[in-house]
Motif scaffolding. Structure first.
Motif, mmCIF file in Angstrom:
data_model
loop_
_atom_site.group_PDB
_atom_site.id
_atom_site.type_symbol
_atom_site.label_atom_id
_atom_site.label_comp_id
_atom_site.label_asym_id
_atom_site.label_seq_id
_atom_site.Cartn_x
_atom_site.Cartn_y
_atom_site.Cartn_z
ATOM 1 N N ALA A 37 0.842 -1.210 0.000
ATOM 2 C CA ALA A 37 0.000 0.000 0.000
ATOM 3 C C ALA A 37 0.874 1.256 0.000
ATOM 4 C CB ALA A 37 -0.928 -0.012 1.213
ATOM 5 N N PHE A 38 1.991 1.245 0.736
ATOM 6 C CA PHE A 38 2.891 2.395 0.774
ATOM 7 C C PHE A 38 3.457 2.673 -0.615
ATOM 8 C CE2 PHE A 38 7.245 3.932 0.799
ATOM 9 C CZ PHE A 38 7.091 5.151 1.436
ATOM 10 N N TYR A 39 3.948 1.654 -1.313
ATOM 11 C CA TYR A 39 4.543 1.858 -2.638
ATOM 12 C C TYR A 39 3.510 2.387 -3.635
ATOM 13 C CZ TYR A 39 8.409 -0.618 -0.526
ATOM 14 O OH TYR A 39 9.424 -0.993 0.313
ATOM 15 N N LYS A 40 2.257 1.992 -3.459
ATOM 16 C CA LYS A 40 1.185 2.535 -4.298
ATOM 17 C C LYS A 40 0.981 4.023 -3.991
ATOM 18 C CE LYS A 40 -1.574 -1.711 -4.743
ATOM 19 N NZ LYS A 40 -2.880 -2.319 -4.367
ATOM 20 N N ALA A 41 0.889 4.355 -2.701
ATOM 21 C CA ALA A 41 0.616 5.743 -2.299
ATOM 22 C C ALA A 41 1.809 6.660 -2.550
ATOM 23 C CB ALA A 41 0.224 5.786 -0.821
ATOM 24 N N ALA A 42 3.006 6.193 -2.238
ATOM 25 C CA ALA A 42 4.186 7.056 -2.320
ATOM 26 C C ALA A 42 4.704 7.226 -3.735
ATOM 27 C CB ALA A 42 5.307 6.494 -1.438
ATOM 28 N N PHE A 43 4.686 6.156 -4.516
ATOM 29 C CA PHE A 43 5.333 6.181 -5.822
ATOM 30 C C PHE A 43 4.395 5.897 -6.990
ATOM 31 C CE2 PHE A 43 8.795 4.545 -2.901
ATOM 32 C CZ PHE A 43 9.369 5.791 -2.699
ATOM 33 N N GLY A 44 3.096 5.717 -6.715
ATOM 34 C CA GLY A 44 2.147 5.456 -7.788
ATOM 35 C C GLY A 44 2.280 4.062 -8.380
ATOM 36 N N ALA A 45 2.802 3.134 -7.592
ATOM 37 C CA ALA A 45 2.960 1.759 -8.083
ATOM 38 C C ALA A 45 1.590 1.146 -8.367
ATOM 39 C CB ALA A 45 3.698 0.905 -7.054
ATOM 40 N N GLU A 46 1.594 0.208 -9.286
ATOM 41 C CA GLU A 46 0.370 -0.524 -9.640
ATOM 42 C C GLU A 46 0.611 -1.993 -9.328
ATOM 43 O OE1 GLU A 46 -1.989 -1.975 -13.669
ATOM 44 O OE2 GLU A 46 -0.406 -0.473 -13.826
ATOM 45 N N GLU A 47 -0.266 -2.593 -8.521
ATOM 46 C CA GLU A 47 -0.138 -4.020 -8.231
ATOM 47 C C GLU A 47 -0.717 -4.800 -9.405
ATOM 48 O OE1 GLU A 47 -1.465 -7.367 -4.943
ATOM 49 O OE2 GLU A 47 -1.509 -5.251 -4.370
ATOM 50 N N VAL A 48 0.099 -5.656 -10.008
ATOM 51 C CA VAL A 48 -0.340 -6.395 -11.188
ATOM 52 C C VAL A 48 -0.557 -7.879 -10.924
ATOM 53 C CG1 VAL A 48 0.634 -4.754 -12.844
ATOM 54 C CG2 VAL A 48 2.035 -6.654 -12.049
ATOM 55 N N ASN A 49 -0.036 -8.383 -9.813
ATOM 56 C CA ASN A 49 -0.218 -9.801 -9.507
ATOM 57 C C ASN A 49 0.053 -10.019 -8.026
ATOM 58 O OD1 ASN A 49 -0.750 -12.512 -10.066
ATOM 59 N ND2 ASN A 49 1.387 -12.967 -10.503
ATOM 60 N N ARG A 50 -0.601 -11.022 -7.452
ATOM 61 C CA ARG A 50 -0.384 -11.378 -6.048
ATOM 62 C C ARG A 50 -0.470 -12.891 -5.930
ATOM 63 N NH1 ARG A 50 -1.397 -8.995 -0.496
ATOM 64 N NH2 ARG A 50 -1.092 -7.030 -1.598
ATOM 65 N N VAL A 51 0.526 -13.486 -5.292
ATOM 66 C CA VAL A 51 0.551 -14.927 -5.070
ATOM 67 C C VAL A 51 0.661 -15.174 -3.574
ATOM 68 C CG1 VAL A 51 1.764 -17.090 -5.536
ATOM 69 C CG2 VAL A 51 1.708 -15.300 -7.291
ATOM 70 N N THR A 52 -0.331 -15.867 -3.011
ATOM 71 C CA THR A 52 -0.314 -16.184 -1.586
ATOM 72 C C THR A 52 -0.271 -17.694 -1.405
ATOM 73 O OG1 THR A 52 -2.719 -16.154 -1.470
ATOM 74 C CG2 THR A 52 -1.581 -14.103 -0.916
ATOM 75 N N HIS A 53 0.124 -18.109 -0.234
ATOM 76 C CA HIS A 53 0.154 -19.521 0.121
ATOM 77 C C HIS A 53 -0.815 -19.681 1.282
ATOM 78 C CE1 HIS A 53 1.607 -23.314 1.737
ATOM 79 N NE2 HIS A 53 2.214 -23.515 0.582
ATOM 80 N N PRO A 54 -1.629 -20.736 1.276
ATOM 81 C CA PRO A 54 -2.627 -20.872 2.342
ATOM 82 C C PRO A 54 -2.010 -21.057 3.729
ATOM 83 C CG PRO A 54 -2.580 -22.827 0.947
ATOM 84 C CD PRO A 54 -1.704 -21.791 0.295
ATOM 85 N N LYS A 55 -0.735 -21.473 3.784
ATOM 86 C CA LYS A 55 -0.060 -21.619 5.069
ATOM 87 C C LYS A 55 -0.030 -20.256 5.755
ATOM 88 C CE LYS A 55 4.594 -22.043 6.774
ATOM 89 N NZ LYS A 55 5.976 -22.228 6.395
ATOM 90 N N ARG A 56 -0.428 -20.222 6.986
ATOM 91 C CA ARG A 56 -0.424 -18.961 7.729
ATOM 92 C C ARG A 56 0.796 -18.904 8.633
ATOM 93 N NH1 ARG A 56 -5.333 -16.500 7.117
ATOM 94 N NH2 ARG A 56 -6.981 -17.831 6.382
#
Length: 161
Positions: A37-56
């Protein structure tokens, strides 16, 4: 080019081509989503993909973030959870990394980053003291990464010998 040898006999040279270089930034698990969220707000970054693992993570309710791919201009950066399992490429965060962002509006860019939570590390520098002889501002994000915000690098033809 790479050359491989088997039993002392050289094999034909094989050309290796890379398609991209994607730096990967590792952030503490409790802060990784805030970092994106910081990189989006500070530098105008755009999130293009997200990979999560169900392991918590043991101390987290959120799934392990393997990587969030963000675009900054024409560059891609991966943001990931620090994982302490044996498959993780790193086990802890580090600050031996500096990114350089190029823009014509240094002052507004530094101001935007500071408003989003970065800390200005110095005044905007110009001339001999700046990278590439232009203007540069220096900020540190909340995750320990230093960002140099510079005017575009001079082309080889523009540099005096």
């Amino acid at each position: 080019m790479a050359t491989e040898a088997t039993n002392g006999a050289a094999l034909a040279e094989h050309s290796v081509t890379f398609m991209a270089l994607k730096p990967q930034v590792f952030v503490e698990a409790s802060k990784v989503n805030d970092a994106v969220a910081f990189y989006k707000a500070a530098f105008g970054a755009e999130e293009v993909n997200r990979v999560t693992h169900p392991k918590r993570k043991a101390d987290q309710e959120l799934p392990l973030l393997i990587s969030a791919e963000i675009k900054l201009g024409s560059s891609t950066i991966l943001i990931s959870d620090v994982a302490d399992d044996s498959t993780a490429p790193v086990k802890a965060t580090s600050t031996g990394l500096v990114f350089c962002l190029e823009t014509e509006d240094i002052d507004a860019s530094v101001e935007k980053a500071v408003k989003a939570g970065a800390v200005a590390e110095s005044e905007v520098t110009e001339g001999e003291g700046a990278c590439c002889g232009g203007r540069v501002g220096k900020v540190k994000d909340p995750y320990g990464i230093v960002w140099l915000i510079c005017t575009p690098a001079k082309k080889c033809g523009d540099v005096e010998a």
